[in-house]
Design an enzyme around this catalytic site. Structure first.
Site, PDB file in Angstrom:
ATOM      1  N   ARG A 190      25.418  51.881  12.100  1.00  0.00           N
ATOM      2  CA  ARG A 190      26.273  51.415  10.994  1.00  0.00           C
ATOM      3  C   ARG A 190      25.651  51.797   9.648  1.00  0.00           C
ATOM      4  NH1 ARG A 190      26.046  46.614   8.887  1.00  0.00           N
ATOM      5  NH2 ARG A 190      25.449  45.539  10.794  1.00  0.00           N
ATOM      6  N   TYR A 234      49.559  58.460  -2.983  1.00  0.00           N
ATOM      7  CA  TYR A 234      49.771  58.364  -1.545  1.00  0.00           C
ATOM      8  C   TYR A 234      50.278  56.955  -1.183  1.00  0.00           C
ATOM      9  CZ  TYR A 234      48.616  58.271   3.413  1.00  0.00           C
ATOM     10  OH  TYR A 234      48.673  58.131   4.763  1.00  0.00           O
ATOM     11  N   ASP A 286      41.501  61.433  -6.224  1.00  0.00           N
ATOM     12  CA  ASP A 286      41.836  61.772  -4.838  1.00  0.00           C
ATOM     13  C   ASP A 286      42.127  63.275  -4.807  1.00  0.00           C
ATOM     14  OD1 ASP A 286      43.096  62.323  -2.407  1.00  0.00           O
ATOM     15  OD2 ASP A 286      44.036  60.349  -2.281  1.00  0.00           O
ATOM     16  N   LYS A 295      42.877  65.533   6.536  1.00  0.00           N
ATOM     17  CA  LYS A 295      43.730  66.649   6.144  1.00  0.00           C
ATOM     18  C   LYS A 295      42.950  67.974   6.221  1.00  0.00           C
ATOM     19  CE  LYS A 295      46.420  63.164   5.649  1.00  0.00           C
ATOM     20  NZ  LYS A 295      46.608  62.443   4.405  1.00  0.00           N
TER      21      LYS A 295
HETATM   22  C1  LIG Z   1      46.538  61.054   4.033  1.00  0.00           C
HETATM   23  C2  LIG Z   1      46.150  60.729   2.664  1.00  0.00           C
HETATM   24  C3  LIG Z   1      45.408  59.576   2.362  1.00  0.00           C
HETATM   25  C4  LIG Z   1      45.025  58.544   3.419  1.00  0.00           C
HETATM   26  O1  LIG Z   1      44.127  59.072   4.331  1.00  0.00           O
HETATM   27  P1  LIG Z   1      43.969  58.553   5.851  1.00  0.00           P
HETATM   28  O2  LIG Z   1      42.934  59.461   6.395  1.00  0.00           O
HETATM   29  O3  LIG Z   1      45.319  58.687   6.507  1.00  0.00           O
HETATM   30  O4  LIG Z   1      43.553  57.127   5.791  1.00  0.00           O
HETATM   31  C5  LIG Z   1      45.032  59.364   1.046  1.00  0.00           C
HETATM   32  N1  LIG Z   1      45.385  60.222   0.061  1.00  0.00           N
HETATM   33  C6  LIG Z   1      46.104  61.336   0.315  1.00  0.00           C
HETATM   34  C7  LIG Z   1      46.456  62.247  -0.809  1.00  0.00           C
HETATM   35  C8  LIG Z   1      46.512  61.625   1.621  1.00  0.00           C
HETATM   36  O5  LIG Z   1      47.247  62.720   1.835  1.00  0.00           O
END
Ligand SMILES: *Cc1c(COP(=O)(O)O)cnc(C)c1O
Length: 413
Positions: A68, A121, A200, A225
């Protein structure tokens, strides 16, 4: 003399010592919960460092204690991921949402406010607008049409501690000016109470946009992604300077939302091909976007590579991004019926949400990824009934274009 290698040259080796793993050329999966200390003194030393009870001695490495807190698959992955954004440190999480929510919880307290770019998002939007108010933290949305004065007016009296930006915005590729966000943050900062900028960078990173160089304090990713890139895992990451990352890492330790060793290993494998994957995806996206632009059944294409100098977004594009990316959205002529007909007719594209993977994906934002967004906001942002979002993969671009073409032909208008 030593050469400083490009990140893609280091993704196969950086941070890994084969002699510690029987000479294995690849980092094994350290599927273990805990690690054996050589002596009680070593255990004591490791804990003192891990819990921040003293500074690191020169050359001292943090020891392995418990998965952890740290695990070789995560540590090596984090060192590799940090190279792309030239960050001091990186922390990997079990999802993008856990990365984002941990940052927001660490840097905001009851009574604080946050400015956030609209749209963000869906999961982030829900966290900001449905969960944070339960902790007396308020989110105030700003759009990319607002200037410095308008942003400062929005922030006035709101005890702003964080500016959270998602750029390009999903699904229309709207760009936000990160240098402007930095300027607003500096204006709102006091010496006791700095205002941090968090970006982000999921849509463009870690290859095509480097927010830390544009004034951001922290970068967050859904590593699900492009970084993961194969639609086979969920993960997230936060990067930035050590002073802030030690706070992020500490909260991760106590929330326990780090990624496991198997996910860490998969992500290391993914990073080896990150550059070639993303480069091919961007090339394919350009071909697809150009094809859509000239198609009689398409009324508008949202693709950064089509911005022209007269567009106010063009300057941001040139100063922030090195590539137009691999996300292409478009308005098909008609409404939901026509958009659905197109989606249901695809043969190679998969009809699924998510993005950034090797396979191309198509979806309908208004009824899927963005169905939770306020209708008023949806219209303002341009998420109409006839909007389709494509995430372009690594297939042969002629096959992708063939598929789009035959699916558009199925629309009878
Ligand atoms: C998919 C996504 C998230 C969330 O990510 P997870 O891995 O699904 O928790 C946050 N920001 C953006 C821009 C995303 O495309």
């Amino acid at each position: 003399m030593m050469r400083s290698f490009a990140p893609e040259s280091l993704m196969m080796s950086h941070g890994y010592k084969p002699e510690l793993s029987e000479g294995a050329v690849k980092c094994p999966i350290f599927q273990t919960s805990t690690f054996v200390f050589k002596s009680a003194q070593e255990g004591k030393d490791f804990f003192e460092l891990a819990y921040g009870k003293r500074e690191k001695n020169p050359g001292e490495q943090p020891g392995l204690i418990y998965s952890r807190l740290n695990n070789p698959d995560l540590q090596i992955l984090e060192e590799r991921l940090a190279l792309w954004d030239k960050a001091d440190e990186c922390a990997v999480f079990e999802s993008g949402m856990s990365a984002i929510s941990t940052v927001l919880l660490e840097f905001l307290r009851p009574g604080d406010g946050m400015l956030y770019s609209k749209p963000v998002y869906g999961g982030t939007d829900h966290f900001i607008n449905k969960l944070m108010p339960q902790y007396q933290i308020k989110g105030l949305g700003f759009t990319n049409s607002m200037n410095e004065e308008e942003m400062l007016a929005l922030a006035k009296g709101k005890n702003i501690k964080l500016i959270y930006v998602e750029t390009p915005a999903n699904p229309t590729n709207a760009l936000f000016d990160l240098k402007l966000c930095r300027k607003v943050a500096d204006q709102l900062s006091t010496s006791e109470s700095p205002v941090y900028v968090v970006v982000d960078n999921t849509y463009m990173g870690p290859l095509w946009q480097h927010p830390l160089e544009l004034g951001a304090d922290l970068v967050v990713y859904s590593a699900t992604k492009y970084i993961g890139g194969h639609s086979d895992l969920i993960a997230g990451a936060v990067l930035g300077r050590s002073e802030l990352m030690s706070r992020v890492r500490r909260l991760r330790t106590f929330l326990g939302n780090m990624a496991g060793p198997w996910t860490g290993w998969l992500l290391m494998r993914s990073l080896e091909t990150l550059k070639v994957r993303m480069s091919q995806q961007a090339l394919n996206a350009e071909k697809v976007a150009d094809f859509l632009r000239d198609h009689p059944k398409v009324s508008k294409v949202y693709y950064l590579g089509h911005l022209t100098e007269s567009d106010p977004q063009y300057q941001i594009f040139k100063s922030h991004l090195t590539c137009a990316g691999a996300m292409v959205s478009f308005d098909v002529k008609g409404g939901e019926k026509e958009a659905f007909r197109f989606l249901d007719s695809l043969k190679l594209f998969k009809l699924a949400v998510s993005l950034g993977s090797t396979e191309s994906l198509a979806e309908h934002p208004a009824t899927m990824t963005h169905s939770d967004v306020d209708e008023k906001d949806r219209i303002e942002i341009g998420i109409s009934e006839n909007l389709v979002r494509l995430s372009i993969g690594v297939e042969h671009f002629e096959d992708l274009i063939w598929d789009i073409s035959q699916a558009l032909d199925q629309i009878d208008r």
